[in-house]
Design an enzyme around this catalytic site. Structure first.
Site, PDB file in Angstrom:
ATOM      1  CD  GLU A  53      -2.990  -1.111   2.271  1.00 26.32           C
ATOM      2  OE1 GLU A  53      -2.686  -0.514   3.316  1.00 26.32           O
ATOM      3  OE2 GLU A  53      -4.077  -1.661   2.103  1.00 26.32           O
TER       4      GLU A  53
ATOM      5  CD  GLU B 152      -4.567  -5.806   3.048  1.00 22.73           C
ATOM      6  OE1 GLU B 152      -5.323  -4.987   3.637  1.00 22.73           O
ATOM      7  OE2 GLU B 152      -3.351  -5.880   3.274  1.00 22.73           O
TER       8      GLU B 152
END
Length: 581
Positions: A156, A233
């Site tokens: 991320e 995710e």
């Protein structure tokens, strides 16, 4: 090998949909791995995904740990034995609501270091770590007969920065050390600035989200129109902060399954985050810092997350609903689901002994003499507590004791009596008058978890900017580093109720080892250790009021349980068969 053409993944040239579940091997005793992985398979998943936390594997520079619950290779062996595939995320930074996002605290000893960019000091440390780690992973890739089908580059990153030279350096490092033929990908939130900052041309882009799957699909398709849709995710629950409402089961199971179906009906692949959350044992829970309000939010010990398996590994209603949803898109094993594991209430116990923290500093702490307060990192300490002791000359008029930049929570004592508590969000002034010749000032500071996400990750712990009485800085300190790693050195006395921080010893004799809970609702704040294993923190601030105690940490016969209580006097140790509501 994993590849893709158009909107489909291919595994060894056959169409393949990634149906994955996040399982953190480091958040459970290693004896639980097989059961958790098998339950993932029974749900219809074909892959297990895991982060790899740098800080537990290299707790000191150049000293590595891959044993017990940190035995990464044994975990990958367990995945292979279940005939499952694996996705690994070896990024130096993992977030995961984990202490410092998985980065080792010793990085912060260098005050000039810059994290997650082309900083030479940082890259040198990452390079050394990867030269140890990546060849281990390479031995478990599909081309070498292992279960690994994909590996993530950083994590991320677009939520943090946009140093594309750094991401590319990471990619080349992974490839040069053995992952050249492994499917590599980035994963970011479905926002333009995140995908722009965190991705590389020609590298597959996964997106992470928990809702609005249709919108996420449209966003990522603008950046890679001719590629599969993969939610790296899928947040099917959430984590908890101390002192805030319980968010782990806030979201309805129905809403969660609805979003899962939105992914699957678009021919999407998915990684359930989490499939099994587990526990952030010891002091490994991280913290958040609200980027706008700058409010510090430490995470609870439990990482239940509202996952399909609860913290003890039992099947929930969410599991059953997700399994039924997946069965509409992929085959699900026709095998009877296991029943919940038996649990037991072991009763209530009085303390067998106690000792004040102030009476055992020399036994369990490393003492340093210093003209000024320094942070934990200065002394090579990662977690736990640190105590600063100085003497204020008198007589002098009442003035406030001021702690500059305390991180995270400090108890302040004058001649052994509590003046009050100061934390990083509340700049409280504690008045102190010195009537006699001097006062001994003790400041006990706790690291409640280094920030694991966002722009404030350079989060050194303790006090590094000084202690004042009024406007006057105080110099000359005895500093005790208290990582709470050598509690076997404690010498207990007859139990008594202490007004100051103290350890309480309990002896628990059992004839069978079953899962249980420690109901800490009658205590205030501290941590628990079981048979030398640091179980985790408790705090009456909530929302967590009990600590899950896996059967694997118990032993038949005598069990030694230590409670370190920071504030209130010792009470009974209370077990429970189920998590107290």
């Amino acid at each position: 090998m994993l590849t893709y053409r158009g909107n489909d993944f291919y595994l060894n040239d056959r169409k393949f949909r990634i149906l994955s579940g996040a399982v953190h091997y480091f958040r459970m005793p290693e004896e639980k791995w097989k059961d958790i992985i098998h339950k993932a398979k029974l749900m219809g998943l074909n892959t297990v995904e895991t982060y790899i936390p740098w800080n537990v594997h290299e707790p000191e520079r150049g000293k590595y740990c891959f044993e017990g619950m940190y035995d990464l290779c044994a975990f990958l062996d367990a995945v292979k034995e279940e005939e499952m595939y694996a996705i690994v995320r070896p990024s130096p930074y993992i977030c995961a609501e984990w202490e410092f996002g998985g980065l080792p605290a010793w990085l912060l000893k260098d005050e000039n270091i810059r994290l997650r960019c082309m900083d030479e000091t940082y890259l040198e440390a990452v390079s050394d770590w990867y030269e140890k780690l990546i060849p281990m992973l390479a031995a478990y890739t599909m081309e070498n007969g292992g279960p690994i089908i994909a590996a993530q580059i950083e994590n991320e990153y677009g939520s943090y920065g946009n140093d594309h030279n750094y991401i590319n350096w990471m990619k080349k490092k992974m490839e040069s050390l053995g992952l050249k033929n492994t499917f590599l990908f980035t994963a970011d939130g479905p926002e333009d600035f995140m995908l722009q900052g965190g991705s590389l041309p020609g590298v597959f882009k996964a997106v992470n989200f928990g809702s609005n799957a249709a919108e996420a699909y449209e966003t990522v398709k603008r950046y890679q129109p001719d590629a599969p849709f993969f939610c790296g995710e899928f947040w099917n629950g959430w984590f908890n902060h101390w002192g805030e409402p319980d968010m782990s089961r806030e979201r309805s199971d129905e809403d969660c399954v609805k979003e899962l179906e939105e992914i699957l009906k678009r021919n999407g692949s998915v990684n359930l985050y989490m499939f099994y959350g587990g526990t952030s044992f010891g002091f490994m829970a991280g913290a958040n810092m609200d980027a706008w309000e700058k409010k510090y939010q430490p995470d609870t010990t439990s990482y239940d997350y509202g996952a399909p398996l609860d913290e003890s590994g039992n099947i929930t209603e969410k599991y059953l609903m997700m399994r039924e949803c997946i069965s509409r898109y992929a085959p699900v094993p026709d095998e009877e689901l296991p029943l919940a594991a038996p649990a037991k209430n072991y009763g209530e116990y009085e303390p067998a002994g106690s000792v004040s923290l102030f009476d055992c500093l020399e036994q369990i702490g490393d003492k340093h003499l210093s003209p000024v307060p320094y942070s934990m990192e200065h002394f090579g300490q990662s977690c736990g507590y640190i105590l600063y002791r100085t003497r204020i000359e008198g007589p002098r008029a009442e003035m406030p004791v001021v702690l500059q930049e305390v991180r995270d929570r400090a108890q302040v004592f004058a001649d052994g009596k509590l003046l009050g508590v100061i934390d990083r969000d509340h700049d409280q002034k504690l008045p102190l008058e010195v009537k006699g010749k001097e006062v001994r000032l003790d400041v006990l500071v706790e690291n409640l978890g280094r920030i694991n996400y966002g722009p404030y990750m350079k989060d050194r712990k303790g006090i590094s900017e000084g202690i004042r009485h009024g406007q006057q800085f105080q110099f000359g300190y005895e500093i005790y580093c208290l990582p709470m790693e050598h509690l076997e050195k404690l010498r207990f006395h007859e139990p008594e109720k202490h007004a100051e921080p103290a350890f309480y010893q309990f002896s628990v004799s059992i004839d069978e080892c079953l899962d249980t809970y420690l109901d800490m609702g009658g205590w205030t704040k501290g941590f628990v250790a079981v048979n030398g294993f640091l179980l985790g923190r408790y705090w009456n601030a909530g929302p967590q009021t009990a600590l899950y105690l896996p059967k694997e940490l118990l032993r038949k016969g005598e069990n030694s349980i230590l409670v370190f209580e920071e504030e209130e006097s010792g009470k009974r140790l209370v077990f429970a068969e189920k998590r107290p509501e």
